[in-house]
Structures are given as structure tokens and as C-alpha cells.
Write a protein that holds these residues in place. Structure first.
Motif, mmCIF file in Angstrom:
data_model
loop_
_atom_site.group_PDB
_atom_site.id
_atom_site.type_symbol
_atom_site.label_atom_id
_atom_site.label_comp_id
_atom_site.label_asym_id
_atom_site.label_seq_id
_atom_site.Cartn_x
_atom_site.Cartn_y
_atom_site.Cartn_z
ATOM 1 N N GLU A 13 80.037 -20.164 73.969
ATOM 2 C CA GLU A 13 79.684 -20.858 75.133
ATOM 3 C C GLU A 13 80.320 -20.363 76.415
ATOM 4 N N THR A 14 80.954 -19.254 76.254
ATOM 5 C CA THR A 14 81.899 -18.798 77.485
ATOM 6 C C THR A 14 81.707 -17.273 77.809
ATOM 7 N N SER A 15 81.016 -16.595 77.064
ATOM 8 C CA SER A 15 80.781 -15.228 77.341
ATOM 9 C C SER A 15 79.850 -15.198 78.664
ATOM 10 N N ARG A 16 80.081 -13.965 79.403
ATOM 11 C CA ARG A 16 79.547 -13.840 80.851
ATOM 12 C C ARG A 16 77.994 -14.080 80.840
ATOM 13 N N LEU A 17 77.458 -15.229 81.391
ATOM 14 C CA LEU A 17 76.181 -15.446 81.423
ATOM 15 C C LEU A 17 75.143 -14.796 82.351
ATOM 16 N N ARG A 18 74.174 -14.418 81.772
ATOM 17 C CA ARG A 18 73.104 -13.445 82.256
ATOM 18 C C ARG A 18 71.766 -14.171 82.867
ATOM 19 N N ALA A 19 71.363 -15.096 81.980
ATOM 20 C CA ALA A 19 70.185 -15.647 82.169
ATOM 21 C C ALA A 19 70.184 -17.291 81.543
ATOM 22 N N VAL A 20 69.576 -18.182 82.209
ATOM 23 C CA VAL A 20 69.920 -19.531 82.022
ATOM 24 C C VAL A 20 68.378 -20.262 82.506
ATOM 25 N N VAL A 21 68.244 -21.517 81.599
ATOM 26 C CA VAL A 21 67.215 -22.424 82.137
ATOM 27 C C VAL A 21 68.078 -23.665 82.681
ATOM 28 N N LEU A 22 67.782 -23.841 83.896
ATOM 29 C CA LEU A 22 68.315 -25.165 84.800
ATOM 30 C C LEU A 22 67.051 -25.892 84.813
ATOM 31 N N GLY A 23 67.484 -27.256 84.427
ATOM 32 C CA GLY A 23 66.479 -28.160 84.621
ATOM 33 C C GLY A 23 66.037 -28.919 86.090
ATOM 34 N N THR A 24 65.289 -29.389 86.191
ATOM 35 C CA THR A 24 64.570 -29.634 87.625
ATOM 36 C C THR A 24 64.646 -31.438 87.710
ATOM 37 N N ALA A 25 65.004 -31.735 89.135
ATOM 38 C CA ALA A 25 64.864 -33.311 89.363
ATOM 39 C C ALA A 25 63.736 -33.531 90.092
ATOM 40 N N GLN A 26 62.814 -32.502 90.399
ATOM 41 C CA GLN A 26 61.570 -32.667 91.269
ATOM 42 C C GLN A 26 60.763 -33.647 90.509
ATOM 43 N N SER A 27 59.981 -34.334 90.974
ATOM 44 C CA SER A 27 59.008 -35.487 90.536
ATOM 45 C C SER A 27 59.509 -36.127 89.360
ATOM 46 N N ASN A 28 60.754 -36.594 89.675
ATOM 47 C CA ASN A 28 61.369 -37.270 88.577
ATOM 48 C C ASN A 28 60.972 -38.534 88.087
ATOM 49 N N GLY A 29 59.818 -39.273 88.930
ATOM 50 C CA GLY A 29 59.188 -40.598 88.462
ATOM 51 C C GLY A 29 60.189 -41.646 88.940
ATOM 52 N N PRO A 30 59.619 -42.923 88.967
ATOM 53 C CA PRO A 30 60.184 -43.986 89.459
ATOM 54 C C PRO A 30 61.407 -44.437 88.661
ATOM 55 N N THR A 31 62.467 -45.137 89.166
ATOM 56 C CA THR A 31 63.489 -45.643 88.286
ATOM 57 C C THR A 31 63.062 -46.333 87.104
ATOM 58 N N PRO A 32 63.447 -46.002 85.792
ATOM 59 C CA PRO A 32 62.947 -46.375 84.616
ATOM 60 C C PRO A 32 63.435 -47.878 84.468
ATOM 61 N N THR A 33 62.388 -48.518 83.497
ATOM 62 C CA THR A 33 62.762 -50.017 83.250
ATOM 63 C C THR A 33 63.776 -50.073 82.332
ATOM 64 N N VAL A 34 64.667 -51.057 81.897
ATOM 65 C CA VAL A 34 65.671 -51.144 81.071
ATOM 66 C C VAL A 34 65.270 -50.750 79.885
ATOM 67 N N GLU A 35 64.133 -51.015 79.165
ATOM 68 C CA GLU A 35 63.468 -51.047 77.870
ATOM 69 C C GLU A 35 63.290 -49.379 77.843
ATOM 70 N N ALA A 36 63.037 -48.699 78.962
ATOM 71 C CA ALA A 36 62.506 -47.263 78.733
ATOM 72 C C ALA A 36 63.757 -46.372 78.816
ATOM 73 N N CYS A 37 65.083 -46.895 79.119
ATOM 74 C CA CYS A 37 66.215 -46.086 79.012
ATOM 75 C C CYS A 37 66.771 -45.359 77.528
ATOM 76 N N TYR A 38 67.204 -44.265 77.516
ATOM 77 C CA TYR A 38 67.500 -43.673 76.377
ATOM 78 C C TYR A 38 69.029 -44.121 75.981
ATOM 79 N N ASP A 39 69.795 -44.301 76.962
ATOM 80 C CA ASP A 39 71.083 -44.438 76.698
ATOM 81 C C ASP A 39 71.838 -45.628 77.533
ATOM 82 N N PRO A 40 73.035 -46.183 77.050
ATOM 83 C CA PRO A 40 73.533 -47.238 77.709
ATOM 84 C C PRO A 40 73.844 -47.134 79.176
ATOM 85 N N LYS A 41 74.491 -45.591 79.412
ATOM 86 C CA LYS A 41 74.659 -45.578 81.140
ATOM 87 C C LYS A 41 73.579 -45.612 81.953
#
Length: 304
Positions: free
Chosen positions: A9-37
Motif C-alpha cells: 500500500e505504500t511503496s512510491r506511487l508511479r501511476a494511478v487511476v483517479l475517479g471523476t466527479a464530472q457528470s455525477n448525476g442528480p442527488t439519488p433517491t434514498v432507495e438508490a443509495c448503496y450505503d447508510p451514510k
């Protein structure tokens, strides 16, 4: 071709995939949420705004650029939450393993096809259908692979249970030279403070021999104790229930000396600096509202 290499988990990082928040969509419904938070924030009207999350992620991208790390991003899918790239695939040694994730997240996997296709074919692994696994539960640590799991009989009803025992066995078979150690995690569909969504929500190794840990995230005390003995009590930063809820264990290591952390994690950041770490502090509190933080939104491809 991409020459993948991840052994811990900690050796020197050289390449990584970073997610994106672009076009994230509308606020989900409660039913569509995958987690309690996420549900909590939808109900409270405090669910994060796309513009704020984009700013948070771009700040992390800038940190990576400062350290000369090659950053890959998923292709943008309209109205789709693509922040948590750790969920969709993960790398161990020179293999990329596709996560068998919640069925309605299949599209996210396709969005990293341009990265997947650059890996030699025999090093692209798709596990059998009965193996459920997400990258937040999988931690290579030198001779070990630590895996968070849940094997309760109510597994099918627990939407927060993401990695099953079939996946643990399949990963052991793939890496016979590693010691695969699994940990039963505490799950709750309704109470975010009693829910360790992934292993990295209650545990993460840092540096050469240290760890962040939360006891209540583990269902079996002996398994928690095994980690305490493995790292040594003096090398462990034990977080509280509120700190776990705020994702204190979900920081991200650029190297054995450098850690990206949320700027409000004052108690943790002070301890890390006291231990000699360089802490790159970023704002990530909006993204944290979806029960994921820095480790969840990054998928390392190459470390030294």
C-alpha cells in the motif's frame, strides 16, 4: 503496454487511476443509495454537490502532478457516479482484477476499458460470477494480502457486504505465494457508525510498519487483535467511532513517507507528522459524505 506492479500500500506511487466527479448525476433517491451514510445526507438535504466534489478531486490530481505521478481518469459517463475507482478493479503484483460489483455499477467498469486494454491479456483477471469483491476490501501488504469479508447468513440482504468468501478463496488460488488473511467486518444497512463498508474503512497500513485501525469495524476480536500484534501496539493509531464515520482510515499513501489526508483530520494529521510523515492535506469532506474517501477514489497501477 502497462507494466503493472503493486505489492503493498505504500511503496512510491508511479501511476494511478483517479475517479471523476464530472457528470455525477442528480442527488439519488434514498432507495438508490448503496450505503447508510449517503442515505443520511440525502434525507438531511446535505448530499454533496457535483461542483464541490470536482474541486476536491482536482486538488488530489494536483498533488499527484507535484509528485510526478501518471494519472489516468475513467471516461465520463453521463449522470453516473464514477468517484470510487477502487471499487471497480484492483491490482496485485502485475495483474489487474476486475471487481464483481453491484450489478447496476457495470457501466463504471467499461469506463476504464482504455486502461484495462493496455494490460497484457493473460494479466487481466475476471473472477467467476460467484466471487463478489470490491477493491476497498483488498490490501496487498508484501507477503500478505489482507481482505475484508462478510460471511453471515444474511449476506444477500446486506447491501454493504461487498466481498464474499468465494472471492477470498479465488484470490488465494491466484496468488499461491502470498498469505491471504481475511477479516470479518461489521455491517449495517442503516447505521453508518456501525458499518465498515470496506476493510479500508476501519484499517489501513501506512509507512513501513504502521497502521490506522478501528476496533469496532471488526466482528471478531481475535482478528482485530491479530492486526494489533502484527503491527505492534506502539505503531497503531486507533481511531474512534466518529473518526471511522468520518473516514479517518481512508487516507492514501504516495510513498512510505508521504500521505494524502483530509485537512480536517487534525488528530490523525498531527500524529502522522509526529511520526515523521509528510502530510499533503486536501479538502475531501464532501466526497466523504458517500462513505468513501481518498483510498476509495484511487486505484494504484504502478508502485516501485
Amino acid at each position: 503496454m502497462l507494466e503493472l506492479n503493486i505489492n503493498n500500500e505504500t511503496s512510491r506511487l508511479r501511476a494511478v487511476v483517479l475517479g471523476t466527479a464530472q457528470s455525477n448525476g442528480p442527488t439519488p433517491t434514498v432507495e438508490a443509495c448503496y450505503d447508510p451514510k449517503s442515505k443520511e445526507h440525502v434525507l438531511a438535504g446535505t448530499y454533496p454537490k457535483e461542483a464541490d466534489m470536482i474541486l476536491e478531486m482536482e486538488a488530489v490530481a494536483r498533488v499527484f502532478e507535484t509528485y510526478d505521478i501518471k494519472v489516468y481518469r475513467p471516461e465520463i459517463i453521463e449522470d453516473c457516479n464514477q468517484i470510487f475507482s477502487r471499487d471497480i478493479a484492483f491490482v496485485i503484483e502485475d495483474k489487474i482484477i476486475r471487481a464483481n460489483i453491484l450489478p447496476n455499477r457495470e457501466k463504471e467498469v467499461l469506463a476504464i476499458k482504455h486502461i484495462w486494454d493496455r494490460v497484457e491479456r493473460e494479466k487481466r483477471i475476471i473472477l467467476p460470477e460467484e466471487c463478489h469483491v470490491e477493491g476497498g476490501d483488498v490490501m496487498p501488504w508484501n507477503d500478505y494480502i489482507f481482505i475484508g469479508t462478510y460471511s453471515g447468513e444474511d449476506y444477500p440482504d446486506i447491501i454493504t457486504a461487498r466481498t464474499n468468501i468465494h472471492a477470498v478463496k479465488a484470490i488465494q488460488k491466484l496468488f499461491p505465494n502470498k498469505i491471504v488473511k481475511s477479516f470479518e467486518l461489521r455491517k449495517s444497512n442503516t447505521n453508518a457508525k456501525e458499518n465498515a463498508l470496506h476493510l479500508d474503512c476501519c484499517f489501513q497500513p501506512i509507512g513501513k510498519d504502521k497502521a490506522i485501525l478501528h476496533k469496532n469495524g471488526f466482528l471478531i476480536e481475535e482478528e482485530y487483535q491479530w492486526l494489533v500484534n502484527f503491527f505492534g501496539k506502539e505503531n497503531i493509531f486507533e481511531i474512534t467511532k466518529d473518526e471511522m464515520y468520518n473516514m479517518f482510515s481512508n487516507v492514501f499513501s504516495i510513498s512510505e513517507e508521504v500521505i494524502i489526508s483530509e485537512k480536517n483530520f487534525t488528530r490523525l494529521n498531527t500524529w502522522l507528522e509526529g511520526q515523521g510523515f509528510t502530510v499533503e492535506k486536501v479538502a475531501y469532506a464532501e466526497i466523504a459524505k458517500q462513505e468513501g474517501l481518498l483510498r476509495c477514489s484511487t486505484m494504484p497501477l504502478i508502485r516501485d
